[in-house]
Design a protein around this motif. Structure first.
Motif, PDB file in Angstrom:
ATOM      1  N   ASN A 103       0.851  -1.189   0.000  1.00 23.79           N
ATOM      2  CA  ASN A 103       0.000   0.000   0.000  1.00 23.79           C
ATOM      3  C   ASN A 103       0.883   1.233   0.000  1.00 23.79           C
ATOM      4  O   ASN A 103       1.984   1.230   0.546  1.00 23.79           O
ATOM      5  CB  ASN A 103      -0.918   0.021   1.233  1.00 23.79           C
ATOM      6  CG  ASN A 103      -2.007  -1.032   1.161  1.00 23.79           C
ATOM      7  OD1 ASN A 103      -2.740  -1.094   0.180  1.00 23.79           O
ATOM      8  ND2 ASN A 103      -2.104  -1.862   2.189  1.00 23.79           N
ATOM      9  N   THR A 104       0.379   2.299  -0.604  1.00 27.31           N
ATOM     10  CA  THR A 104       1.095   3.567  -0.591  1.00 27.31           C
ATOM     11  C   THR A 104       0.425   4.506   0.395  1.00 27.31           C
ATOM     12  O   THR A 104      -0.745   4.329   0.763  1.00 27.31           O
ATOM     13  CB  THR A 104       1.104   4.202  -1.994  1.00 27.31           C
ATOM     14  OG1 THR A 104      -0.257   4.381  -2.431  1.00 27.31           O
ATOM     15  CG2 THR A 104       1.836   3.314  -2.979  1.00 27.31           C
ATOM     16  N   ASN A 106      -1.599   7.564   1.671  1.00 28.58           N
ATOM     17  CA  ASN A 106      -2.727   8.185   0.999  1.00 28.58           C
ATOM     18  C   ASN A 106      -3.163   9.454   1.713  1.00 28.58           C
ATOM     19  O   ASN A 106      -2.548   9.904   2.689  1.00 28.58           O
ATOM     20  CB  ASN A 106      -3.893   7.191   0.898  1.00 28.58           C
ATOM     21  CG  ASN A 106      -4.269   6.614   2.260  1.00 28.58           C
ATOM     22  OD1 ASN A 106      -4.312   7.320   3.266  1.00 28.58           O
ATOM     23  ND2 ASN A 106      -4.532   5.318   2.298  1.00 28.58           N
ATOM     24  N   PHE A 174      -2.290  14.582  -5.538  1.00 29.72           N
ATOM     25  CA  PHE A 174      -3.611  14.090  -5.152  1.00 29.72           C
ATOM     26  C   PHE A 174      -4.344  15.141  -4.330  1.00 29.72           C
ATOM     27  O   PHE A 174      -3.744  15.989  -3.672  1.00 29.72           O
ATOM     28  CB  PHE A 174      -3.530  12.749  -4.403  1.00 29.72           C
ATOM     29  CG  PHE A 174      -2.793  12.807  -3.081  1.00 29.72           C
ATOM     30  CD1 PHE A 174      -3.416  13.227  -1.915  1.00 29.72           C
ATOM     31  CD2 PHE A 174      -1.467  12.406  -3.005  1.00 29.72           C
ATOM     32  CE1 PHE A 174      -2.755  13.274  -0.701  1.00 29.72           C
ATOM     33  CE2 PHE A 174      -0.781  12.428  -1.797  1.00 29.72           C
ATOM     34  CZ  PHE A 174      -1.432  12.866  -0.647  1.00 29.72           C
ATOM     35  N   GLY A 218      -7.661  12.101  -2.239  1.00 26.35           N
ATOM     36  CA  GLY A 218      -6.913  10.991  -2.819  1.00 26.35           C
ATOM     37  C   GLY A 218      -6.988  10.899  -4.324  1.00 26.35           C
ATOM     38  O   GLY A 218      -6.253  10.117  -4.927  1.00 26.35           O
ATOM     39  N   TRP A 220      -6.115  11.749  -7.980  1.00 29.68           N
ATOM     40  CA  TRP A 220      -4.926  12.325  -8.623  1.00 29.68           C
ATOM     41  C   TRP A 220      -5.350  13.210  -9.787  1.00 29.68           C
ATOM     42  O   TRP A 220      -6.174  12.822 -10.623  1.00 29.68           O
ATOM     43  CB  TRP A 220      -3.991  11.226  -9.117  1.00 29.68           C
ATOM     44  CG  TRP A 220      -3.169  10.653  -8.016  1.00 29.68           C
ATOM     45  CD1 TRP A 220      -3.531   9.688  -7.120  1.00 29.68           C
ATOM     46  CD2 TRP A 220      -1.817  11.015  -7.679  1.00 29.68           C
ATOM     47  NE1 TRP A 220      -2.513   9.436  -6.240  1.00 29.68           N
ATOM     48  CE2 TRP A 220      -1.435  10.222  -6.564  1.00 29.68           C
ATOM     49  CE3 TRP A 220      -0.896  11.916  -8.203  1.00 29.68           C
ATOM     50  CZ2 TRP A 220      -0.189  10.321  -5.964  1.00 29.68           C
ATOM     51  CZ3 TRP A 220       0.364  12.010  -7.615  1.00 29.68           C
ATOM     52  CH2 TRP A 220       0.700  11.217  -6.512  1.00 29.68           C
ATOM     53  N   ALA A 250      -3.077   7.167 -10.443  1.00 28.65           N
ATOM     54  CA  ALA A 250      -1.944   7.355  -9.526  1.00 28.65           C
ATOM     55  C   ALA A 250      -0.674   6.844 -10.188  1.00 28.65           C
ATOM     56  O   ALA A 250      -0.678   5.764 -10.790  1.00 28.65           O
ATOM     57  CB  ALA A 250      -2.189   6.609  -8.220  1.00 28.65           C
TER      58      ALA A 250
END
Length: 260
Positions: A103-104, A106, A174, A218, A220, A250
């Protein structure tokens, strides 16, 4: 009378478990490297150190495999067997590393980390900050914010907005809805990673204009706009008046890194 020797066992359980753990970490690091996921966790300039680390684990694995096949005394067997539980945290880490999807960072974490966006009046210390890209930006009609200059661009625009008011700008990031902002105000943000994602900080700039309120946190966006001065929370701040925008996917590498 000669003391009776203990029977020797031909299998070293402790060394076998350590071999499995070392092999697991080698596979994990190699997999992250091959799939280009290391940059999701650390600054790319440190990737070479990670590559060296799993290469150094290989001879350690060979030693442990050899140790596994060497005979052990009954006392050594009992000692190593009784300590098997101490390896549980290592297996748990490996299990979570392979089982939990990557996961990135956010938009949900922006508030807790603190957005480095709106700035107050310029202080003496800010005036003394190095500004390597200031001469370049001052000559540009359109400031193009890229992965390479993102950090410097955000610092320049937010700390010295009066010097860039009226200039065109293009950037991606984002959406993060600023607490207390009006319906047509939002922030465009990216995470700046110093060493690893644990020390990352969200950097961004306030944006105003067309249809920004319809995009949830979130999302982008790639935008074009004009830098302007606004009043936010009773202070002068930089803002981008959006002239056009486009929703985008993203990026594969969503983080940016300090200019220097």
């Amino acid at each position: 009378m000669q003391p009776r020797k203990r029977n020797l066992r031909s299998f070293n359980t402790g060394a076998c478990i350590q071999s499995i753990i070392l092999l697991g970490f080698i596979i994990l690091l190699l997999w992250l490297d091959i799939t280009k996921q290391l940059s999701l966790y650390i600054n790319p300039k440190f990737i070479i150190l990670t590559q060296l680390s799993y290469l150094l684990l290989v001879p350690m694995l060979v030693i442990q495999i050899i140790d596994t096949l060497l005979p052990t005394s009954y006392e050594q067997y009992c000692h190593k067997h009784s300590g098997i539980g101490k390896y549980t945290p290592f297996f748990l880490i490996l299990f979570l590393a392979f089982a939990v999807p990557e996961n990135t960072l956010n938009a949900n974490l922006v508030s807790s980390k603190g957005l480095n966006s709106q700035s107050s009046a310029i202080t003496h210390s800010i005036k003394d900050l190095p500004r390597p890209l200031a001469p370049v930006f001052s000559q540009m009609d359109t400031i193009k914010v890229t992965n390479l200059n993102y950090t410097e661009a955000m610092c320049e625009i937010n700390n010295f907005p009066n010097e860039y008011a009226g200039k065109k700008i293009t950037m991606t990031g984002f959406v993060f809805q600023i607490p207390g902002a009006t319906n047509n105000q939002t922030s465009l943000v990216r995470y700046v990673v110093m060493c690893c994602t644990a020390d990352s900080l969200p950097y961004g700039v306030m944006c105003e204009g067309i249809e920004t309120q319809k995009y949830p946190d979130g999302t982008w966006l790639s935008i074009e706009g004009i830098i302007q001065m606004v009043t936010y929370d009773g202070k002068d701040a930089a803002s981008i008046k959006i002239t056009s925008l486009q929703k985008i996917e993203a990026p594969k590498d969503p983080y940016v890194y300090p200019y220097n």
